[in-house]
Each structure stands twice: as structure tokens, then as C-alpha cells.
Design a protein around this motif. Structure first.
Motif, PDB file in Angstrom:
ATOM      1  N   THR A  63       0.871  -1.179   0.000  1.00  0.00           N
ATOM      2  CA  THR A  63       0.000   0.000   0.000  1.00  0.00           C
ATOM      3  C   THR A  63       0.909   1.231   0.000  1.00  0.00           C
ATOM      4  OG1 THR A  63      -0.113   0.153   2.412  1.00  0.00           O
ATOM      5  CG2 THR A  63      -1.837  -1.139   1.317  1.00  0.00           C
ATOM      6  N   MET A  64       0.356   2.333  -0.444  1.00  0.00           N
ATOM      7  CA  MET A  64       1.120   3.576  -0.408  1.00  0.00           C
ATOM      8  C   MET A  64       0.680   4.390   0.799  1.00  0.00           C
ATOM      9  SD  MET A  64      -0.592   5.749  -3.428  1.00  0.00           S
ATOM     10  CE  MET A  64      -2.165   6.515  -3.162  1.00  0.00           C
ATOM     11  N   GLY A  65       1.575   5.203   1.290  1.00  0.00           N
ATOM     12  CA  GLY A  65       1.268   6.043   2.432  1.00  0.00           C
ATOM     13  C   GLY A  65       1.984   7.372   2.309  1.00  0.00           C
ATOM     14  N   SER A  66       1.717   8.248   3.260  1.00  0.00           N
ATOM     15  CA  SER A  66       2.325   9.570   3.201  1.00  0.00           C
ATOM     16  C   SER A  66       3.164   9.890   4.437  1.00  0.00           C
ATOM     17  CB  SER A  66       1.243  10.642   3.072  1.00  0.00           C
ATOM     18  OG  SER A  66       0.525  10.743   4.284  1.00  0.00           O
ATOM     19  N   ASP A  67       2.818   9.309   5.561  1.00  0.00           N
ATOM     20  CA  ASP A  67       3.386   9.682   6.853  1.00  0.00           C
ATOM     21  C   ASP A  67       3.121  11.152   7.167  1.00  0.00           C
ATOM     22  OD1 ASP A  67       4.185   7.130   7.339  1.00  0.00           O
ATOM     23  OD2 ASP A  67       6.275   7.594   7.687  1.00  0.00           O
ATOM     24  N   GLN A  68       2.210  11.747   6.449  1.00  0.00           N
ATOM     25  CA  GLN A  68       1.792  13.126   6.729  1.00  0.00           C
ATOM     26  C   GLN A  68       0.778  13.044   7.869  1.00  0.00           C
ATOM     27  OE1 GLN A  68       3.108  15.681   4.869  1.00  0.00           O
ATOM     28  NE2 GLN A  68       2.216  17.076   6.312  1.00  0.00           N
ATOM     29  N   VAL A  69       1.119  13.595   9.008  1.00  0.00           N
ATOM     30  CA  VAL A  69       0.282  13.445  10.189  1.00  0.00           C
ATOM     31  C   VAL A  69      -0.137  14.809  10.721  1.00  0.00           C
ATOM     32  CG1 VAL A  69       0.174  12.529  12.538  1.00  0.00           C
ATOM     33  CG2 VAL A  69       1.475  11.323  10.791  1.00  0.00           C
ATOM     34  N   GLY A  70      -1.415  14.962  10.963  1.00  0.00           N
ATOM     35  CA  GLY A  70      -1.909  16.118  11.685  1.00  0.00           C
ATOM     36  C   GLY A  70      -2.198  17.366  10.880  1.00  0.00           C
ATOM     37  N   GLN A  71      -1.368  17.696   9.928  1.00  0.00           N
ATOM     38  CA  GLN A  71      -1.571  18.931   9.188  1.00  0.00           C
ATOM     39  C   GLN A  71      -1.381  18.660   7.696  1.00  0.00           C
ATOM     40  OE1 GLN A  71       0.420  22.325  10.777  1.00  0.00           O
ATOM     41  NE2 GLN A  71       0.061  23.558   8.983  1.00  0.00           N
ATOM     42  N   ILE A 103      -1.750  -1.435  -6.048  1.00  0.00           N
ATOM     43  CA  ILE A 103      -0.954  -0.698  -5.062  1.00  0.00           C
ATOM     44  C   ILE A 103      -1.515   0.695  -4.817  1.00  0.00           C
ATOM     45  CG2 ILE A 103       1.328   0.265  -4.568  1.00  0.00           C
ATOM     46  CD1 ILE A 103       2.489  -2.104  -6.186  1.00  0.00           C
ATOM     47  N   LEU A 104      -1.981   1.360  -5.868  1.00  0.00           N
ATOM     48  CA  LEU A 104      -2.458   2.732  -5.734  1.00  0.00           C
ATOM     49  C   LEU A 104      -3.851   2.847  -5.131  1.00  0.00           C
ATOM     50  CD1 LEU A 104      -1.169   4.169  -9.129  1.00  0.00           C
ATOM     51  CD2 LEU A 104      -0.193   4.515  -6.847  1.00  0.00           C
ATOM     52  N   TYR A 105      -4.662   1.769  -5.199  1.00  0.00           N
ATOM     53  CA  TYR A 105      -6.039   1.886  -4.720  1.00  0.00           C
ATOM     54  C   TYR A 105      -6.597   0.592  -4.119  1.00  0.00           C
ATOM     55  CZ  TYR A 105     -11.099   2.353  -4.716  1.00  0.00           C
ATOM     56  OH  TYR A 105     -12.399   2.353  -4.320  1.00  0.00           O
ATOM     57  N   ASP A 106      -6.609  -0.466  -4.921  1.00  0.00           N
ATOM     58  CA  ASP A 106      -7.352  -1.677  -4.555  1.00  0.00           C
ATOM     59  C   ASP A 106      -6.942  -2.280  -3.219  1.00  0.00           C
ATOM     60  OD1 ASP A 106      -8.831  -1.472  -6.884  1.00  0.00           O
ATOM     61  OD2 ASP A 106      -7.673  -2.994  -7.962  1.00  0.00           O
ATOM     62  N   ASN A 107      -5.649  -2.334  -2.945  1.00  0.00           N
ATOM     63  CA  ASN A 107      -5.196  -2.972  -1.701  1.00  0.00           C
ATOM     64  C   ASN A 107      -5.712  -2.229  -0.475  1.00  0.00           C
ATOM     65  OD1 ASN A 107      -3.880  -4.774  -3.338  1.00  0.00           O
ATOM     66  ND2 ASN A 107      -1.879  -3.826  -3.086  1.00  0.00           N
ATOM     67  N   ALA A 108      -5.601  -0.917  -0.482  1.00  0.00           N
ATOM     68  CA  ALA A 108      -6.100  -0.130   0.653  1.00  0.00           C
ATOM     69  C   ALA A 108      -7.606  -0.302   0.796  1.00  0.00           C
ATOM     70  CB  ALA A 108      -5.744   1.343   0.480  1.00  0.00           C
ATOM     71  N   PHE A 113     -11.412  -0.963   4.003  1.00  0.00           N
ATOM     72  CA  PHE A 113     -12.774  -0.499   3.828  1.00  0.00           C
ATOM     73  C   PHE A 113     -13.799  -1.524   3.368  1.00  0.00           C
ATOM     74  CE2 PHE A 113     -10.038   3.266   3.215  1.00  0.00           C
ATOM     75  CZ  PHE A 113     -10.454   3.985   4.324  1.00  0.00           C
ATOM     76  N   ASP A 114     -13.402  -2.598   2.701  1.00  0.00           N
ATOM     77  CA  ASP A 114     -14.389  -3.536   2.151  1.00  0.00           C
ATOM     78  C   ASP A 114     -15.359  -4.084   3.197  1.00  0.00           C
ATOM     79  OD1 ASP A 114     -13.659  -3.226  -0.452  1.00  0.00           O
ATOM     80  OD2 ASP A 114     -12.727  -5.209  -0.670  1.00  0.00           O
ATOM     81  N   ASP A 115     -14.858  -4.466   4.343  1.00  0.00           N
ATOM     82  CA  ASP A 115     -15.708  -5.053   5.385  1.00  0.00           C
ATOM     83  C   ASP A 115     -15.979  -4.095   6.535  1.00  0.00           C
ATOM     84  OD1 ASP A 115     -15.868  -7.518   4.046  1.00  0.00           O
ATOM     85  OD2 ASP A 115     -13.889  -8.078   4.814  1.00  0.00           O
ATOM     86  N   TRP A 116     -15.793  -2.812   6.283  1.00  0.00           N
ATOM     87  CA  TRP A 116     -15.966  -1.825   7.340  1.00  0.00           C
ATOM     88  C   TRP A 116     -17.430  -1.659   7.671  1.00  0.00           C
ATOM     89  CZ3 TRP A 116     -15.586   4.134   6.853  1.00  0.00           C
ATOM     90  CH2 TRP A 116     -15.510   4.704   8.119  1.00  0.00           C
ATOM     91  N   ASP A 117     -17.752  -1.849   8.925  1.00  0.00           N
ATOM     92  CA  ASP A 117     -19.093  -1.629   9.434  1.00  0.00           C
ATOM     93  C   ASP A 117     -19.134  -0.184   9.934  1.00  0.00           C
ATOM     94  OD1 ASP A 117     -21.651  -1.864  10.454  1.00  0.00           O
ATOM     95  OD2 ASP A 117     -21.005  -2.947  12.247  1.00  0.00           O
ATOM     96  N   VAL A 118     -19.622   0.711   9.094  1.00  0.00           N
ATOM     97  CA  VAL A 118     -19.615   2.133   9.413  1.00  0.00           C
ATOM     98  C   VAL A 118     -20.448   2.372  10.673  1.00  0.00           C
ATOM     99  CG1 VAL A 118     -20.167   4.442   8.580  1.00  0.00           C
ATOM    100  CG2 VAL A 118     -19.371   2.700   6.974  1.00  0.00           C
TER     101      VAL A 118
END
Length: 154
Positions: A63-71, A103-108, A113-118
Motif C-alpha cells: 500500500t502507499m502512504g504519506s506519513d503526513q500526520v496532523g496537518q 498498489i495505488l487503490y485496490d489494496n487499501a 474499507f471492504d468489510d468496514w461496518d460504518v
């Protein structure tokens, strides 16, 4: 499976490949210095061949990430998150389309989110209650060394 500016592993891709081969549920997050300092060719936004082969071998394990936290937005509206995300679009140029999409979308999407019970805020299945915004939204003014509050709450 991560990296930092203080550590360096010449055979990082091979190490990650051994981990992925051994641990079926391991997912690798590509973020922070890993993309620039480990995966890409020096000074380029192009993954090294060894990493491209690894992405193709295990397309569902990254998966891709940013490590951008908080702002995410700067004091004058500069988007801090955008450059941390669009750099990965190079995967679409160098990987097979299905691998890049994974890598850009499907894995995340699949992992988080696929089984997320909102959670519901009302009705028979309410699991939490919503409260009015109460936390101050502050912007760190990096060069001036202070936080600025403009009256907004979340």
C-alpha cells in the motif's frame, strides 16, 4: 519492514521479498523515505528494477502512504499531502496496469474499507454519539514558530 534516514539496507528488496514469501498476511506500507531513498533510482521518480519485479510478484501486498500526520494544508493553503501521494503515480508508468491499480487503490480499499461496518449515530444500531466540534483547529506556522488559531473547531 520500514526504513529511516539513519539506517540503510543494501538488500532491502530481497529482505522484503523473504518476509513476503514467509508471512502470508504481511502488508508493506510504502511511505516516508522508503520511496525516494530505497525504492527509486537515485534522483529519479522511477522504481529500481528489483522493486518492480517484487511489486509484480506480490501486487496485493503493498500500500502507499504519506506519513503526513496532523496537518495537511499549510497556512496559505499549500497542500502538504498532495506531493506525498502523487509521486506514487509513477507506478502506473512502470508497472503492469493491474499491479499499479492494486498498489495505488485496490489494496487499501480491500484491507481497510471492504468489510468496514460504518458506525451509526442514531437508530437501533447506534454505536456512538456525535458531539459538537470542540477541538481548536490550529495551523503550525513553521518559519515563525507558533500555532495560529482562526476560530475554527472540529
Amino acid at each position: 519492514a520500514g526504513a529511516s534516514r539513519r539506517t540503510h539496507q543494501d538488500d532491502h528488496a530481497e529482505m522484503i521479498e523473504r518476509f513476503l514469501d514467509k508471512f502470508a498476511k504481511l502488508i508493506i506500507d510504502i511511505s516516508w523515505v522508503v520511496w525516494e531513498d530505497v525504492i527509486c533510482e537515485p534522483g529519479k521518480n522511477k522504481p529500481k528494477e528489483v522493486w518492480l519485479k517484487l511489486f509484480e510478484k506480490h501486487p496485493t501486498r503493498f500500500t502507499m502512504g504519506s506519513d503526513q500526520v496532523g496537518q495537511f494544508i499549510g497556512p496559505v493553503g499549500h497542500n502538504y499531502l498532495k506531493p506525498e501521494i502523487i509521486k506514487y503515480w509513477a507506478l502506473a508508468e512502470y508497472c503492469k496496469p493491474a499491479t499499479a491499480k492494486a498498489i495505488l487503490y485496490d489494496n487499501a480499499q480491500r484491507i481497510w474499507f471492504d468489510d468496514w461496518d460504518v458506525p451509526q449515530t442514531d437508530g437501533e444500531n447506534a454505536r456512538f454519539r456525535q458531539i459538537p466540534p470542540c477541538m481548536r483547529v490550529e495551523t503550525l506556522m513553521h518559519n515563525q514558530g507558533y500555532f495560529q488559531f482562526d476560530g475554527e473547531y472540529y
